[in-house]
Motif scaffolding. Sequence first.
Motif, PDB file in Angstrom:
ATOM      1  N   HIS B 148       0.831  -1.207   0.000  1.00  0.00           N
ATOM      2  CA  HIS B 148       0.000   0.000   0.000  1.00  0.00           C
ATOM      3  C   HIS B 148       0.867   1.260   0.000  1.00  0.00           C
ATOM      4  O   HIS B 148       0.576   2.223  -0.697  1.00  0.00           O
ATOM      5  CB  HIS B 148      -0.942  -0.018   1.203  1.00  0.00           C
ATOM      6  N   ALA B 149       1.950   1.220   0.764  1.00  0.00           N
ATOM      7  CA  ALA B 149       2.832   2.386   0.824  1.00  0.00           C
ATOM      8  C   ALA B 149       3.448   2.664  -0.542  1.00  0.00           C
ATOM      9  O   ALA B 149       3.537   3.808  -0.984  1.00  0.00           O
ATOM     10  CB  ALA B 149       3.928   2.162   1.862  1.00  0.00           C
ATOM     11  N   ARG B 150       3.849   1.597  -1.232  1.00  0.00           N
ATOM     12  CA  ARG B 150       4.432   1.773  -2.566  1.00  0.00           C
ATOM     13  C   ARG B 150       3.426   2.433  -3.505  1.00  0.00           C
ATOM     14  O   ARG B 150       3.763   3.318  -4.284  1.00  0.00           O
ATOM     15  CB  ARG B 150       4.837   0.411  -3.143  1.00  0.00           C
ATOM     16  N   LYS B 151       2.197   1.980  -3.406  1.00  0.00           N
ATOM     17  CA  LYS B 151       1.157   2.533  -4.275  1.00  0.00           C
ATOM     18  C   LYS B 151       0.992   4.035  -3.997  1.00  0.00           C
ATOM     19  O   LYS B 151       0.907   4.851  -4.920  1.00  0.00           O
ATOM     20  CB  LYS B 151      -0.160   1.795  -4.009  1.00  0.00           C
ATOM     21  N   LEU B 152       0.961   4.383  -2.704  1.00  0.00           N
ATOM     22  CA  LEU B 152       0.758   5.795  -2.336  1.00  0.00           C
ATOM     23  C   LEU B 152       1.912   6.664  -2.813  1.00  0.00           C
ATOM     24  O   LEU B 152       1.706   7.766  -3.317  1.00  0.00           O
ATOM     25  CB  LEU B 152       0.607   5.921  -0.818  1.00  0.00           C
ATOM     26  N   GLY B 157       4.157  10.741  -6.982  1.00  0.00           N
ATOM     27  CA  GLY B 157       5.333  10.978  -7.809  1.00  0.00           C
ATOM     28  C   GLY B 157       6.654  10.768  -7.097  1.00  0.00           C
ATOM     29  O   GLY B 157       7.646  11.401  -7.432  1.00  0.00           O
ATOM     30  N   LEU B 158       6.670   9.886  -6.102  1.00  0.00           N
ATOM     31  CA  LEU B 158       7.942   9.562  -5.455  1.00  0.00           C
ATOM     32  C   LEU B 158       8.342   8.145  -5.848  1.00  0.00           C
ATOM     33  O   LEU B 158       7.496   7.315  -6.170  1.00  0.00           O
ATOM     34  CB  LEU B 158       7.813   9.647  -3.926  1.00  0.00           C
ATOM     35  N   ASP B 159       9.621   7.871  -5.795  1.00  0.00           N
ATOM     36  CA  ASP B 159      10.146   6.555  -6.098  1.00  0.00           C
ATOM     37  C   ASP B 159       9.669   5.571  -5.032  1.00  0.00           C
ATOM     38  O   ASP B 159       9.906   5.757  -3.846  1.00  0.00           O
ATOM     39  CB  ASP B 159      11.679   6.648  -6.098  1.00  0.00           C
ATOM     40  N   ALA B 160       8.996   4.508  -5.453  1.00  0.00           N
ATOM     41  CA  ALA B 160       8.403   3.569  -4.501  1.00  0.00           C
ATOM     42  C   ALA B 160       9.458   2.855  -3.657  1.00  0.00           C
ATOM     43  O   ALA B 160       9.151   2.325  -2.594  1.00  0.00           O
ATOM     44  CB  ALA B 160       7.551   2.546  -5.242  1.00  0.00           C
ATOM     45  N   ASP B 161      10.690   2.841  -4.116  1.00  0.00           N
ATOM     46  CA  ASP B 161      11.742   2.177  -3.343  1.00  0.00           C
ATOM     47  C   ASP B 161      12.192   2.997  -2.138  1.00  0.00           C
ATOM     48  O   ASP B 161      13.044   2.564  -1.377  1.00  0.00           O
ATOM     49  CB  ASP B 161      12.948   1.885  -4.241  1.00  0.00           C
ATOM     50  N   MET B 162      11.624   4.178  -1.966  1.00  0.00           N
ATOM     51  CA  MET B 162      12.062   5.045  -0.884  1.00  0.00           C
ATOM     52  C   MET B 162      11.335   4.759   0.428  1.00  0.00           C
ATOM     53  O   MET B 162      11.544   5.469   1.401  1.00  0.00           O
ATOM     54  CB  MET B 162      11.812   6.503  -1.253  1.00  0.00           C
ATOM     55  N   ILE B 163      10.487   3.749   0.466  1.00  0.00           N
ATOM     56  CA  ILE B 163       9.606   3.596   1.621  1.00  0.00           C
ATOM     57  C   ILE B 163      10.319   3.356   2.936  1.00  0.00           C
ATOM     58  O   ILE B 163       9.770   3.621   3.993  1.00  0.00           O
ATOM     59  CB  ILE B 163       8.554   2.480   1.422  1.00  0.00           C
ATOM     60  N   TYR B 164      11.550   2.833   2.889  1.00  0.00           N
ATOM     61  CA  TYR B 164      12.237   2.581   4.154  1.00  0.00           C
ATOM     62  C   TYR B 164      13.128   3.745   4.588  1.00  0.00           C
ATOM     63  O   TYR B 164      13.853   3.643   5.555  1.00  0.00           O
ATOM     64  CB  TYR B 164      13.049   1.286   4.066  1.00  0.00           C
ATOM     65  N   ARG B 165      13.065   4.837   3.847  1.00  0.00           N
ATOM     66  CA  ARG B 165      13.879   5.986   4.227  1.00  0.00           C
ATOM     67  C   ARG B 165      13.166   6.818   5.280  1.00  0.00           C
ATOM     68  O   ARG B 165      11.978   6.660   5.516  1.00  0.00           O
ATOM     69  CB  ARG B 165      14.157   6.849   3.011  1.00  0.00           C
ATOM     70  N   PHE B 166      13.919   7.756   5.865  1.00  0.00           N
ATOM     71  CA  PHE B 166      13.367   8.604   6.921  1.00  0.00           C
ATOM     72  C   PHE B 166      13.210  10.039   6.414  1.00  0.00           C
ATOM     73  O   PHE B 166      13.902  10.443   5.471  1.00  0.00           O
ATOM     74  CB  PHE B 166      14.277   8.550   8.147  1.00  0.00           C
ATOM     75  N   PRO B 167      12.335  10.817   7.063  1.00  0.00           N
ATOM     76  CA  PRO B 167      12.034  12.160   6.555  1.00  0.00           C
ATOM     77  C   PRO B 167      13.262  13.024   6.283  1.00  0.00           C
ATOM     78  O   PRO B 167      13.274  13.763   5.297  1.00  0.00           O
ATOM     79  CB  PRO B 167      11.176  12.770   7.660  1.00  0.00           C
ATOM     80  N   ASN B 179       3.755  14.239   2.895  1.00  0.00           N
ATOM     81  CA  ASN B 179       2.610  14.731   3.664  1.00  0.00           C
ATOM     82  C   ASN B 179       1.318  14.591   2.867  1.00  0.00           C
ATOM     83  O   ASN B 179       0.268  14.266   3.417  1.00  0.00           O
ATOM     84  CB  ASN B 179       2.815  16.203   4.029  1.00  0.00           C
ATOM     85  N   ILE B 180       1.409  14.862   1.579  1.00  0.00           N
ATOM     86  CA  ILE B 180       0.220  14.755   0.735  1.00  0.00           C
ATOM     87  C   ILE B 180      -0.189  13.291   0.598  1.00  0.00           C
ATOM     88  O   ILE B 180      -1.375  12.961   0.661  1.00  0.00           O
ATOM     89  CB  ILE B 180       0.483  15.406  -0.642  1.00  0.00           C
ATOM     90  N   ALA B 181       0.803  12.402   0.457  1.00  0.00           N
ATOM     91  CA  ALA B 181       0.502  10.972   0.370  1.00  0.00           C
ATOM     92  C   ALA B 181      -0.229  10.499   1.625  1.00  0.00           C
ATOM     93  O   ALA B 181      -1.203   9.754   1.558  1.00  0.00           O
ATOM     94  CB  ALA B 181       1.793  10.177   0.184  1.00  0.00           C
TER      95      ALA B 181
END
Lengths: 325, 338
Positions: B148-152, B157-167, B179-181
């Motif tokens: 679900h996070a990848r989809k969001l 318009g963000l790279d889906a591989d970034m999900i484990y990164r921090f703000p 924030n919009i996601a």
Amino acid sequence: MSLLSVNNLSVEFAVDEGTLRAVDDVSFYISRGESLGLVGESGCGKSVAALALTRLIPSPPGRIVSGQVFLGDRDLLRLKPDALRAVRGSEISMIFQEPLSALSPLHRIGKQMTEGIGFHKDMSRKEAWQYALSWLKRVGIPDAGQRMYSYPFQLSGGMQQRVMIAMALMLSPGLIIADEPTTALDVTTQAQIFNLIREMKQNETALLLITHDMGVVWEMCERVIVMYASRIVESAKIEEIFSRPVHPYTRGLLEAIPTPARGRNYLKDIPGQVPSPLRYPQGCHFQDRCGYAFERCRNEKPGLVDCGDGHLAACFLAYPGREYK
Amino acid sequence: MNKNSQKTSDNKRDPSKSPLLEVSGLKTWFDLKRGIFSRRTDTIRAVDGVSFSIMKNETLGLVGESGCGKTTLGRTLLGLETATAGEVFFCKEPLLKLSRGRMNRMRKSLQVVFQDPLSSLNPRMNIMDIVTEGLVQFKMLEGSREQHARKLLGEVGLDADMIYRFPHEFSGGQRQRINIARAVSMRPDLIICDEAVSALDVSVQAQVINLLLGLQERHHLSYLFISHDLSVVSNIADRIAVMYLGRIVESANAADIIEDPLHPYTKMLIAAIPVAGEKKTARKIIKGETPSLASPSSGCRFYPRCPEAAEICRRRPPPEIRQNGRFICCHLYGGFPE
């Protein structure tokens, strides 16, 4: 004869991940009485470049790697500290973005204003006080007499910035460097402050206005320098840059500015994002976002080239022998 | 991608449909204690009698200078400030009277994007946890958290591989996309954007505005877009409300506000926009600053700064005039004794 000329200025910062070059081989000049805009997005190095002119870069971590900054025949980068201090304030003064952090919170306005006068001018305390008071009045502060006894926090943002302007102008410097002077203010206050700067600036005083806002440059400046990722990409007269922008970045930037519209309206944007200063690509810094990039842009950094009438652009497309529209 | 769709909402306002959000007579006052033992109290009337409505799939732009109460208004709608008086209906529910539990469930449909993208993201959570936190809470996950996070992320318009990164690893524009996601993850009806693009650079700002417009088309969202920047607002809003010292002084279609502003304050705001490339003329200067909210004058609040002020403006509060889908609160347009 230019008032200030900057040659091949480079500034580096040492950070945990390595060394980043915040200003890369920047050269420009300001003529006497001229208003010059230095435009770019956050992180492009415009503020660092301006701070480096009077050696205000905190060092370490910052370091001016190379370059010369000539004010007349003196190279400010090689001046002795005492001589430099005499230049700051009286010959070159600065107006910063946040007046509240630029003013001392512990001292009353009058004290802060007269302190600088005492350093640079041969005046008694009383004279200095009267002089400062007259300037507070000139920048349009109501009840100036009382305000001399106020602390900065007791004034509104617009009023604080007026105090800063009075302090910057009262020693009639040859150059004022204003770093985003109205970014923290409301649009209506912004218009007031700019009119004030325009009015107060005497004819022989030059202005270096650092801003991210092209609209502001249009209002205030005669010439503009556009920076992108630590380098100057374009420099031209103000009418030129708006009517005939050459560098693809400048074009994109101008098109991205929202102008009053009639409702929902997709804006033109520049795809991608600014590269990290730690990982600038070899070749042109804009290549990854540029729709025109070709082989040469990947390998070589373009230098500024004259496209006629002093209009400079750092783009291979503008180099002679290339048909560019 | 960049199509130039100049739409106005002339036909969108169907009177037979009930609005998504309806605010009437909303007041948010703060008590300010002063003096020894707090004996003297002042009242800050941050929001002082505001009424407006937002339809489904409509964007209302709320414009005003700092201190005019636009942020307080947004926060009151979110339940972050307590309203002093007034009514708010959201999806036909009385928002201000809901129990805590009901309000918490309601938050799903009412999301927010704040100005500072970094301070509104938890620095210790990775992006996947941030954008799916609400989904887990409301048991709305489709597939795994990661899927679900990848989809969001793809959606904004963000790279889906970034999900484990921090703000902290992201740039300002990317953080605002996160924030919009998070806001759209809940499939809300209304997103309150409080200066959501003000801290961004021009080119990034354009990207984020386009993202918001695209999401609106896809999900039929409504926005309350709060900003001090009238030119930004005019590119995203269907209608614009101009706020001054706690009150809305004018509201109309975006095109009408920009092309035919009526209230002297709106005229001033438009005159103050520096437009690049336009012929330089001596701009009319706005005199004075926003006065304190603690001591509004008895007449029109804009009277001290108004270039067209007359005697009556000082004495009597201006009439509220509604005509041709416009709202204006000014003596110039009615109530003047001949």
